[in-house]
Design an enzyme around this catalytic site. Sequence first.
Site, short mmCIF file in Angstrom:
data_model
loop_
_atom_site.label_atom_id
_atom_site.label_comp_id
_atom_site.label_asym_id
_atom_site.label_seq_id
_atom_site.Cartn_x
_atom_site.Cartn_y
_atom_site.Cartn_z
N GLU A 246 -0.07 11.36 6.75
CA GLU A 246 -0.74 12.49 6.10
C GLU A 246 -1.74 11.88 5.12
O GLU A 246 -1.34 11.38 4.07
CB GLU A 246 0.27 13.38 5.36
CG GLU A 246 1.42 13.90 6.21
CD GLU A 246 0.99 14.94 7.23
OE1 GLU A 246 -0.17 15.38 7.20
OE2 GLU A 246 1.82 15.30 8.09
N CYS A 280 -4.47 17.11 -1.61
CA CYS A 280 -5.21 16.70 -0.40
C CYS A 280 -6.00 17.85 0.21
O CYS A 280 -7.03 17.64 0.81
CB CYS A 280 -4.25 16.11 0.61
SG CYS A 280 -2.84 17.17 0.85
P1 NAP Z 1 -2.32 5.72 -2.10
O1 NAP Z 1 -2.97 4.89 -3.12
O2 NAP Z 1 -2.72 5.53 -0.69
O3 NAP Z 1 -0.74 5.46 -2.26
C1 NAP Z 1 0.20 6.16 -1.49
C2 NAP Z 1 1.48 5.35 -1.43
O4 NAP Z 1 1.25 4.17 -0.66
C3 NAP Z 1 1.97 4.88 -2.80
O5 NAP Z 1 3.37 4.89 -2.84
C4 NAP Z 1 1.43 3.46 -2.84
O6 NAP Z 1 2.08 2.62 -3.76
C5 NAP Z 1 1.69 3.03 -1.41
N1 NAP Z 1 0.98 1.83 -0.99
C6 NAP Z 1 -0.15 1.29 -1.52
N2 NAP Z 1 -0.49 0.17 -0.84
C7 NAP Z 1 0.44 0.01 0.13
C8 NAP Z 1 0.65 -0.95 1.16
N3 NAP Z 1 -0.18 -1.99 1.34
N4 NAP Z 1 1.70 -0.81 2.00
C9 NAP Z 1 2.54 0.23 1.84
N5 NAP Z 1 2.41 1.18 0.89
C10 NAP Z 1 1.37 1.07 0.04
O7 NAP Z 1 -2.46 7.29 -2.42
P2 NAP Z 1 -2.29 8.02 -3.80
O8 NAP Z 1 -3.44 7.68 -4.68
O9 NAP Z 1 -0.91 7.86 -4.32
O10 NAP Z 1 -2.43 9.55 -3.32
C11 NAP Z 1 -3.66 10.17 -3.13
C12 NAP Z 1 -4.06 10.19 -1.68
O11 NAP Z 1 -3.04 10.81 -0.91
C13 NAP Z 1 -5.30 11.03 -1.44
O12 NAP Z 1 -6.12 10.36 -0.53
C14 NAP Z 1 -4.76 12.31 -0.83
O13 NAP Z 1 -5.64 13.01 0.00
C15 NAP Z 1 -3.60 11.78 -0.05
N6 NAP Z 1 -2.66 12.86 0.22
C16 NAP Z 1 -2.63 13.41 1.47
C17 NAP Z 1 -1.78 14.46 1.74
C18 NAP Z 1 -1.73 15.10 3.10
O14 NAP Z 1 -0.84 15.90 3.32
N7 NAP Z 1 -2.64 14.79 4.01
C19 NAP Z 1 -0.93 14.95 0.74
C20 NAP Z 1 -0.97 14.36 -0.52
C21 NAP Z 1 -1.85 13.30 -0.77
P3 NAP Z 1 1.41 2.40 -5.23
O15 NAP Z 1 1.49 3.71 -5.91
O16 NAP Z 1 2.26 1.36 -5.82
O17 NAP Z 1 0.00 1.94 -5.00
#
Ligand code: NAP
Length: 473
Positions: A246, A280
């Site tokens: 997602e 999102c």
């Molecule tokens: P993010 O930076 O991509 O982080 C998401 C998760 O992935 C966090 O737990 C992060 O850990 C982890 N992560 C980071 N690098 C990783 C790696 N190399 N391997 C495995 N996991 C890793 O996203 P965010 O800033 O938390 O959230 C915002 C994003 O989520 C936006 O783009 C939003 O659109 C998207 N989102 C999408 C939906 C949907 O339903 N489509 C819903 C909600 C949010 P850390 O926090 O330690 O970096």
Amino acid sequence: MAVHPSGLYLDGEWRTGPTKAVTDRYRQERIAEVVEATPRQVEQAIEHAVRAAESVPPAEERARTLRDVAERMESDAERIVRDYMSETGFTRSDAENELRRAARIYRLSAEEAIRIAGEQVPLSGPGHASRLAFTVRVPVGVVVAIAPFNAPLSTVAHKVGPAIAAGNAVILKPADKTPLSAINAVQAFHEAGLPPGFLQLVCGSGSVLGDALVGDPRVRFYTFTGSTGVGRRISARAGLARTQLELGSNSATLVDSTADVEAAAAAVSRAGYRKAGQVCTSVQRVLVHRSRLDELVAALERRVEGLVAGDPFDASTDVGPLIDPREAERAAEWISEARRTAAKAVGGDRSGPVLAPALLVEPDRDSRVLRDEVFAPVVSVVPIDDLAQGVDMINSGAYGLQSGLFTSDVNAAFRTFRRLRVGGLIVNDTSSYHADEMPYGGVKESGHGQEGPKYAVHDMTDPRLIVLNLPEA
Ligand code: NAP
């Protein structure tokens, strides 16, 4: 300072170890210390999960646990809401709404746990008539769930609820900035008596734990919500394991010439700015028929000017801080870039991590506030000549999560639905409408796979076929 004893939950026990501070998003003060996992502890979590998955509790027992979790979280609501508000910077109404949703998602998952069923496979033709075939759905085994910061209760529920309902063992990694909500959910599972090993919690930075979490061949399913960049990395490392991704979006809502513009403005001013636009499906772009542009802008402007930005613990606040002051700086820069070309710009001033709600009218089509994911309280309004042009604008972009459409023309709604390349179209509401039982997910760079307990439970189980050769006597 509230001290959370741990963030590391392995094999049914909270563990101790080196800690990391959790920060209040508005005050930028330390509010808790959380134990961080090491990559070696992630491997141990996977080992415990593999062992646990060998003896799956019966469906009714899994359903009971999930219902119990919902009740426990509701009865501890005030503490959970406060932790959530501090670590996210979201308002009380956002927090209460998400806690309500999380409890409901666990209950919906409980219902699905007792409905898992395969199907009879009709076999016919020469040589097959004596055989009886059917499938049963079995748990995939070990699921890794990685959650983002912006919905730390409901996203965790949408991952852990269906995974447990399906009979899988789960390793949960919350976002580094929002571990407290995940700790509170895991504590509810602990108190509800989930057998050891069925849920492990590992907190810490994705860049440190990511490689240990993703790529281990014992993990059969990755459920990830987050940015498209990290999603791409997970997809590349997941190997043969299935993924539900997602990802990001710059969601659009269309407003047709026949729309109820007041209703559209009211809905957009909620869905574009709640959680400071860090959703999102937030309305980032409003594509409005040229004949209704002035009316819509006037209605939106009135509402946006009435929104109060500031301390989420202040009851009058509508829009709290962004997750990080750097994110507020980044969004403010995108706004000032767009201001140079926009016909009109309202709000958007920054004070530390708080960004006042911004409304931009007709920014340049190539500006970042239109093209990329802004993830901040910023809504841009763009005039269109007809719905077909709006559909082309949405389809030509990278993302495809949900879109909204305000119209009173049912034929136009259906024409739009047929042509739009998105995961869902919401008619007479915004892109941000979400009922937790519905199938929810994106296409293109917004990912693949569907949330919603019924759909996620299906994806988190494998069909196993049995064929009985029953020769006639
Ligand atoms: P993010 O930076 O991509 O982080 C998401 C998760 O992935 C966090 O737990 C992060 O850990 C982890 N992560 C980071 N690098 C990783 C790696 N190399 N391997 C495995 N996991 C890793 O996203 P965010 O800033 O938390 O959230 C915002 C994003 O989520 C936006 O783009 C939003 O659109 C998207 N989102 C999408 C939906 C949907 O339903 N489509 C819903 C909600 C949010 P850390 O926090 O330690 O970096």
